[in-house]
Design a protein around this motif. Structure first.
Motif, PDB file in Angstrom:
ATOM      1  N   GLU A 101       5.179  10.833 -16.084  1.00  0.00           N
ATOM      2  CA  GLU A 101       4.548   9.953 -17.073  1.00  0.00           C
ATOM      3  C   GLU A 101       4.879   8.485 -16.824  1.00  0.00           C
ATOM      4  O   GLU A 101       4.062   7.599 -17.089  1.00  0.00           O
ATOM      5  CB  GLU A 101       4.979  10.354 -18.480  1.00  0.00           C
ATOM      6  N   ALA A 102       6.070   8.205 -16.330  1.00  0.00           N
ATOM      7  CA  ALA A 102       6.449   6.822 -16.050  1.00  0.00           C
ATOM      8  C   ALA A 102       5.579   6.246 -14.925  1.00  0.00           C
ATOM      9  O   ALA A 102       5.208   5.066 -14.959  1.00  0.00           O
ATOM     10  CB  ALA A 102       7.920   6.742 -15.667  1.00  0.00           C
ATOM     11  N   ALA A 103       5.240   7.064 -13.951  1.00  0.00           N
ATOM     12  CA  ALA A 103       4.384   6.597 -12.855  1.00  0.00           C
ATOM     13  C   ALA A 103       2.975   6.307 -13.358  1.00  0.00           C
ATOM     14  O   ALA A 103       2.345   5.342 -12.914  1.00  0.00           O
ATOM     15  CB  ALA A 103       4.346   7.631 -11.733  1.00  0.00           C
ATOM     16  N   VAL A 104       2.486   7.119 -14.279  1.00  0.00           N
ATOM     17  CA  VAL A 104       1.161   6.867 -14.853  1.00  0.00           C
ATOM     18  C   VAL A 104       1.174   5.550 -15.626  1.00  0.00           C
ATOM     19  O   VAL A 104       0.251   4.743 -15.504  1.00  0.00           O
ATOM     20  CB  VAL A 104       0.725   8.046 -15.762  1.00  0.00           C
ATOM     21  N   THR A 105       2.226   5.322 -16.385  1.00  0.00           N
ATOM     22  CA  THR A 105       2.356   4.065 -17.127  1.00  0.00           C
ATOM     23  C   THR A 105       2.410   2.878 -16.170  1.00  0.00           C
ATOM     24  O   THR A 105       1.763   1.851 -16.400  1.00  0.00           O
ATOM     25  CB  THR A 105       3.630   4.090 -17.995  1.00  0.00           C
ATOM     26  N   LEU A 106       3.159   3.015 -15.097  1.00  0.00           N
ATOM     27  CA  LEU A 106       3.244   1.949 -14.106  1.00  0.00           C
ATOM     28  C   LEU A 106       1.885   1.680 -13.463  1.00  0.00           C
ATOM     29  O   LEU A 106       1.511   0.526 -13.257  1.00  0.00           O
ATOM     30  CB  LEU A 106       4.277   2.297 -13.035  1.00  0.00           C
TER      31      LEU A 106
ATOM     32  N   ALA B 109       0.834  -1.207   0.000  1.00  0.00           N
ATOM     33  CA  ALA B 109       0.000   0.000   0.000  1.00  0.00           C
ATOM     34  C   ALA B 109       0.865   1.253   0.000  1.00  0.00           C
ATOM     35  O   ALA B 109       0.568   2.221  -0.716  1.00  0.00           O
ATOM     36  CB  ALA B 109      -0.930  -0.001   1.208  1.00  0.00           C
ATOM     37  N   VAL B 110       1.953   1.237   0.764  1.00  0.00           N
ATOM     38  CA  VAL B 110       2.866   2.394   0.787  1.00  0.00           C
ATOM     39  C   VAL B 110       3.493   2.598  -0.592  1.00  0.00           C
ATOM     40  O   VAL B 110       3.557   3.731  -1.100  1.00  0.00           O
ATOM     41  CB  VAL B 110       3.947   2.207   1.873  1.00  0.00           C
ATOM     42  N   ALA B 111       3.938   1.517  -1.220  1.00  0.00           N
ATOM     43  CA  ALA B 111       4.542   1.618  -2.548  1.00  0.00           C
ATOM     44  C   ALA B 111       3.519   2.108  -3.570  1.00  0.00           C
ATOM     45  O   ALA B 111       3.825   2.981  -4.405  1.00  0.00           O
ATOM     46  CB  ALA B 111       5.105   0.265  -2.970  1.00  0.00           C
ATOM     47  N   PHE B 112       2.306   1.569  -3.527  1.00  0.00           N
ATOM     48  CA  PHE B 112       1.267   1.985  -4.472  1.00  0.00           C
ATOM     49  C   PHE B 112       0.923   3.460  -4.293  1.00  0.00           C
ATOM     50  O   PHE B 112       0.798   4.199  -5.270  1.00  0.00           O
ATOM     51  CB  PHE B 112       0.021   1.115  -4.295  1.00  0.00           C
ATOM     52  N   LEU B 113       0.787   3.904  -3.043  1.00  0.00           N
ATOM     53  CA  LEU B 113       0.456   5.306  -2.796  1.00  0.00           C
ATOM     54  C   LEU B 113       1.580   6.243  -3.206  1.00  0.00           C
ATOM     55  O   LEU B 113       1.327   7.365  -3.659  1.00  0.00           O
ATOM     56  CB  LEU B 113       0.092   5.512  -1.326  1.00  0.00           C
ATOM     57  N   SER B 114       2.826   5.801  -3.090  1.00  0.00           N
ATOM     58  CA  SER B 114       3.925   6.651  -3.555  1.00  0.00           C
ATOM     59  C   SER B 114       3.920   6.767  -5.076  1.00  0.00           C
ATOM     60  O   SER B 114       4.198   7.841  -5.620  1.00  0.00           O
ATOM     61  CB  SER B 114       5.262   6.131  -3.044  1.00  0.00           C
ATOM     62  N   VAL B 115       3.592   5.692  -5.776  1.00  0.00           N
ATOM     63  CA  VAL B 115       3.488   5.759  -7.241  1.00  0.00           C
ATOM     64  C   VAL B 115       2.326   6.664  -7.637  1.00  0.00           C
ATOM     65  O   VAL B 115       2.435   7.460  -8.575  1.00  0.00           O
ATOM     66  CB  VAL B 115       3.333   4.349  -7.850  1.00  0.00           C
TER      67      VAL B 115
END
Length: 64
Positions: A40-45, A25-31
């Motif tokens: 843009e890379a975070a949106v793609t991820l 959850a921490v990793a997902f929220l940071s992305v």
């Protein structure tokens, strides 16, 4: 249900699952935060993660 067949819930037995959910959850929220800031890379991820989870859910329903 009698008390003898009841399994006691202990945090120690599930610490791996709990810590995995928390760290995920921490990793997902940071992305998500990076995506909101315009990376843009975070949106793609995020798209890859959402599509991957969707495919896993669909595959589970098809198999089950």
């Amino acid at each position: 249900m009698n008390d003898e067949s009841r399994v006691e819930f202990r945090i120690r037995d599930h610490i791996g699952v709990i810590s995995g959910l928390f760290l995920g959850a921490v990793a997902f929220l940071s992305v998500v935060a990076f995506a909101v800031m315009g990376d843009e890379a975070a949106v793609t991820l995020l798209v890859v993660i959402v599509v991957g989870i969707g495919l896993i859910a669909l595959g589970t329903r098809m198999r089950g």
